[in-house]
Motif scaffolding. Structure first.
Motif, PDB file in Angstrom:
ATOM      1  N   LEU A   8      48.075  26.082  35.431  1.00 58.92           N
ATOM      2  CA  LEU A   8      47.145  27.114  34.970  1.00 58.92           C
ATOM      3  C   LEU A   8      46.809  26.867  33.508  1.00 58.92           C
ATOM      4  CD1 LEU A   8      45.670  29.850  35.342  1.00 58.92           C
ATOM      5  CD2 LEU A   8      47.805  30.958  34.652  1.00 58.92           C
ATOM      6  N   GLU A   9      45.516  26.614  33.224  1.00 56.42           N
ATOM      7  CA  GLU A   9      45.088  26.428  31.828  1.00 56.42           C
ATOM      8  C   GLU A   9      44.935  27.769  31.136  1.00 56.42           C
ATOM      9  OE1 GLU A   9      41.659  24.027  31.286  1.00 56.42           O
ATOM     10  OE2 GLU A   9      42.731  22.153  31.719  1.00 56.42           O
ATOM     11  N   ARG A  10      44.233  28.667  31.766  1.00 52.62           N
ATOM     12  CA  ARG A  10      44.025  29.998  31.207  1.00 52.62           C
ATOM     13  C   ARG A  10      43.274  30.843  32.220  1.00 52.62           C
ATOM     14  NH1 ARG A  10      38.811  29.899  28.787  1.00 52.62           N
ATOM     15  NH2 ARG A  10      37.958  27.806  28.602  1.00 52.62           N
ATOM     16  N   GLN A  11      42.955  32.063  31.818  1.00 56.48           N
ATOM     17  CA  GLN A  11      42.234  32.970  32.690  1.00 56.48           C
ATOM     18  C   GLN A  11      40.921  33.399  32.047  1.00 56.48           C
ATOM     19  OE1 GLN A  11      45.552  35.819  33.264  1.00 56.48           O
ATOM     20  NE2 GLN A  11      45.468  35.269  35.429  1.00 56.48           N
ATOM     21  N   VAL A  12      39.983  33.819  32.894  1.00 55.26           N
ATOM     22  CA  VAL A  12      38.688  34.299  32.422  1.00 55.26           C
ATOM     23  C   VAL A  12      38.474  35.694  33.001  1.00 55.26           C
ATOM     24  CG1 VAL A  12      37.544  33.059  34.303  1.00 55.26           C
ATOM     25  CG2 VAL A  12      36.200  33.868  32.381  1.00 55.26           C
ATOM     26  N   GLU A  13      37.984  36.606  32.180  1.00 52.03           N
ATOM     27  CA  GLU A  13      37.750  37.973  32.619  1.00 52.03           C
ATOM     28  C   GLU A  13      36.351  38.091  33.213  1.00 52.03           C
ATOM     29  OE1 GLU A  13      37.823  42.595  30.950  1.00 52.03           O
ATOM     30  OE2 GLU A  13      38.206  40.923  29.579  1.00 52.03           O
ATOM     31  N   LEU A  14      36.280  38.551  34.440  1.00 55.11           N
ATOM     32  CA  LEU A  14      35.016  38.778  35.133  1.00 55.11           C
ATOM     33  C   LEU A  14      34.695  40.264  35.050  1.00 55.11           C
ATOM     34  CD1 LEU A  14      35.682  36.657  38.368  1.00 55.11           C
ATOM     35  CD2 LEU A  14      34.927  35.870  36.108  1.00 55.11           C
ATOM     36  N   ARG A  15      33.595  40.594  34.363  1.00 55.03           N
ATOM     37  CA  ARG A  15      33.246  41.988  34.113  1.00 55.03           C
ATOM     38  C   ARG A  15      32.051  42.391  34.964  1.00 55.03           C
ATOM     39  NH1 ARG A  15      33.473  41.681  27.463  1.00 55.03           N
ATOM     40  NH2 ARG A  15      35.744  41.352  27.283  1.00 55.03           N
ATOM     41  N   PHE A  16      32.243  43.420  35.769  1.00 57.05           N
ATOM     42  CA  PHE A  16      31.213  43.885  36.692  1.00 57.05           C
ATOM     43  C   PHE A  16      30.704  45.262  36.273  1.00 57.05           C
ATOM     44  CE2 PHE A  16      33.867  40.873  38.929  1.00 57.05           C
ATOM     45  CZ  PHE A  16      32.966  40.106  39.641  1.00 57.05           C
ATOM     46  N   ALA A  17      29.636  45.692  36.943  1.00 54.93           N
ATOM     47  CA  ALA A  17      29.032  46.984  36.599  1.00 54.93           C
ATOM     48  C   ALA A  17      28.349  47.563  37.827  1.00 54.93           C
ATOM     49  CB  ALA A  17      28.025  46.808  35.457  1.00 54.93           C
ATOM     50  N   GLY A  18      27.938  48.838  37.700  1.00 56.56           N
ATOM     51  CA  GLY A  18      27.076  49.476  38.687  1.00 56.56           C
ATOM     52  C   GLY A  18      27.690  49.590  40.075  1.00 56.56           C
ATOM     53  N   SER A  64      26.368  41.536  34.619  1.00 56.03           N
ATOM     54  CA  SER A  64      26.414  41.644  36.072  1.00 56.03           C
ATOM     55  C   SER A  64      25.059  42.016  36.678  1.00 56.03           C
ATOM     56  CB  SER A  64      27.465  42.701  36.437  1.00 56.03           C
ATOM     57  OG  SER A  64      27.493  42.947  37.807  1.00 56.03           O
ATOM     58  N   VAL A  65      24.637  41.249  37.695  1.00 58.27           N
ATOM     59  CA  VAL A  65      23.419  41.519  38.462  1.00 58.27           C
ATOM     60  C   VAL A  65      23.757  41.378  39.945  1.00 58.27           C
ATOM     61  CG1 VAL A  65      21.058  40.796  38.962  1.00 58.27           C
ATOM     62  CG2 VAL A  65      21.915  40.693  36.614  1.00 58.27           C
ATOM     63  N   THR A  66      23.220  42.294  40.750  1.00 62.14           N
ATOM     64  CA  THR A  66      23.457  42.293  42.195  1.00 62.14           C
ATOM     65  C   THR A  66      22.176  41.985  42.945  1.00 62.14           C
ATOM     66  OG1 THR A  66      25.273  43.883  42.028  1.00 62.14           O
ATOM     67  CG2 THR A  66      24.192  43.704  44.158  1.00 62.14           C
ATOM     68  N   PHE A  67      22.266  41.095  43.948  1.00 65.63           N
ATOM     69  CA  PHE A  67      21.133  40.740  44.800  1.00 65.63           C
ATOM     70  C   PHE A  67      21.455  41.156  46.241  1.00 65.63           C
ATOM     71  CE2 PHE A  67      21.094  37.770  41.262  1.00 65.63           C
ATOM     72  CZ  PHE A  67      19.754  37.747  40.879  1.00 65.63           C
ATOM     73  N   PRO A  68      20.837  42.228  46.767  1.00 66.91           N
ATOM     74  CA  PRO A  68      21.067  42.618  48.158  1.00 66.91           C
ATOM     75  C   PRO A  68      20.481  41.582  49.124  1.00 66.91           C
ATOM     76  CG  PRO A  68      20.176  44.443  46.860  1.00 66.91           C
ATOM     77  CD  PRO A  68      20.010  43.203  46.037  1.00 66.91           C
ATOM     78  N   LEU A  69      21.263  41.175  50.102  1.00 59.83           N
ATOM     79  CA  LEU A  69      20.770  40.190  51.067  1.00 59.83           C
ATOM     80  C   LEU A  69      19.570  40.714  51.841  1.00 59.83           C
ATOM     81  CD1 LEU A  69      24.065  38.701  52.571  1.00 59.83           C
ATOM     82  CD2 LEU A  69      22.470  37.602  50.995  1.00 59.83           C
ATOM     83  N   ALA A  70      19.522  42.018  52.092  1.00 58.30           N
ATOM     84  CA  ALA A  70      18.429  42.590  52.876  1.00 58.30           C
ATOM     85  C   ALA A  70      17.086  42.454  52.183  1.00 58.30           C
ATOM     86  CB  ALA A  70      18.717  44.054  53.177  1.00 58.30           C
TER      87      ALA A  70
END
Length: 359
Positions: A8-18, A64-70
């Motif tokens: 393990l080199e390190r970790q990255v924080e994944l920040r989400f929204a909405g 963070s951006v969300t793409f609905p498959l529909a």
């Protein structure tokens, strides 16, 4: 099979929204692909693709951006129904995404008595959006992040294997003497369960978490092609020998496929249990995967073990892998389903691992 842990080199924080946070999709990550500074992600609780952007030091990914498959393809089920996306792949002008193609059996809850438990375990459900393979058109720009589009400015369309009224992968496999019987078995019962996706050349490789057949894991090779009558559909074409799919059997020591990731002409294979177990979790290299000319047995001499990944009990399940860009030794980004408390720096973020790929 002994395996030391990958470094393990390190970790990255994944920040989400909405809505991603409100739905809990950020703590159910099942697939990842990295494209430059862009991070494509999917979870198994919605019918969406998530996009994040890395900072320059790969310490944080946010925006963070969300793409609905529909909004991109014609799903066979309701737009709000989950697609259980379990694999992502990036190739050419497209991002590919695949659903689990699996049935669901209801869970036993902590407070259930035996009567309620037996009743819940008797209920099996099929959700149509799980049975899709999507080829999503990517619009790229000189500046700014790539976008997923129904149709790009150049006229390239998103399309789907498994669109309403068409022949999907499960339909094609229904008469397969090895895999067909498992289509009626829920995924977590060693039934049919897709969890890996990769594209090499014209071929799409679909890795199965289950079934594991007498210790052999299964990877299907497909040849999706545009439907000449409908630019929103794909059909599963035939290889030169006339077969509509190829079946590769991999000796992963009794484990199934959790993810696939191209590395040159090889495929990196994330391997884990087919059923409701937390480990072991191992990383193999499938040497010369792109060179196969048909269905094959892939024995251990072509599947060297690169190392193991840590896992918790009921948490921290490594589900998605992707190579990171940049010079120097190869590094792998690993994302997790059901992250434990140590992977939750905030209610809206999770930690992914960056590990060194030495082999």
């Amino acid at each position: 099979m002994d395996a030391g842990l990958l470094r393990l080199e390190r970790q990255v924080e994944l920040r989400f929204a909405g809505d991603t946070v409100r739905s809990g999709n950020h703590v159910n990550l099942s697939a990842v692909r990295v494209e430059g500074s862009t991070l494509w992600l999917a979870g198994d609780e919605t019918a969406t693709i998530e996009r994040l952007e890395f900072d320059h030091g790969l310490a944080v990914a946010d925006k963070s951006v969300t793409f609905p498959l529909a909004e991109l393809v014609r799903l066979p089920g309701p737009p709000e129904q989950e697609a259980d996306v379990e694999g992502l792949a990036r190739s050419g002008g497209f991002l590919w995404a695949i659903g689990s193609h699996s049935l669901k059996r209801r869970r036993v809850r902590p407070h259930d008595d035996v009567t309620k438990a037996l009743k819940r375990l008797s209920k099996v459900r099929r959700e149509e959006n799980r049975y899709v393979l999507a080829r999503l058109a990517v619009e790229t720009y000189t500046e700014g992040s790539p976008e997923l589009r129904l149709r790009t400015a150049a006229g390239v369309s998103s399309a789907l294997v498994g669109a309403p009224g068409s022949v999907g992968l499960a339909d094609l496999l229904a008469d397969d003497p090895r895999l067909g019987p498992f289509l009626a078995v829920p995924g977590k019962d060693n039934g049919f369960d897709v969890e890996g996706l990769a594209v090499l050349g014209d071929s799409v490789y679909v890795g199965l978490r289950g079934p594991v057949l007498r210790g052999w894991a299964v990877v299907l090779e497909l040849l999706p092609q545009p439907d000449p009558t409908d630019d929103g559909r794909l059909v599963l074409g035939a290889f030169s020998g006339g077969e509509r799919y190829r079946t590769h059997l991999l000796d992963l020591g009794g484990l199934g496929v959790r993810d696939l990731c191209p590395h040159g002409d090889d495929l990196l294979v994330l391997a884990g249990p087919s059923m409701a177990l937390s480990g072991p979790v191992r990383l193999h290299r499938w040497r010369d995967a792109a060179a196969s000319g048909g269905s094959e047995l892939v024995r251990r001499d072509r599947l060297p073990l690169l190392g193991a990944l840590p896992h918790g009990q009921g948490e921290d399940h490594a589900e998605g892998i992707s190579l990171l860009p940049g010079p120097g030794p190869a590094r792998l980004l690993v994302v997790h389903d059901s992250p434990g408390p140590d992977r939750r720096p905030t209610p809206s973020s999770v930690l992914a691992d960056i590990v060194a790929l030495d082999g």
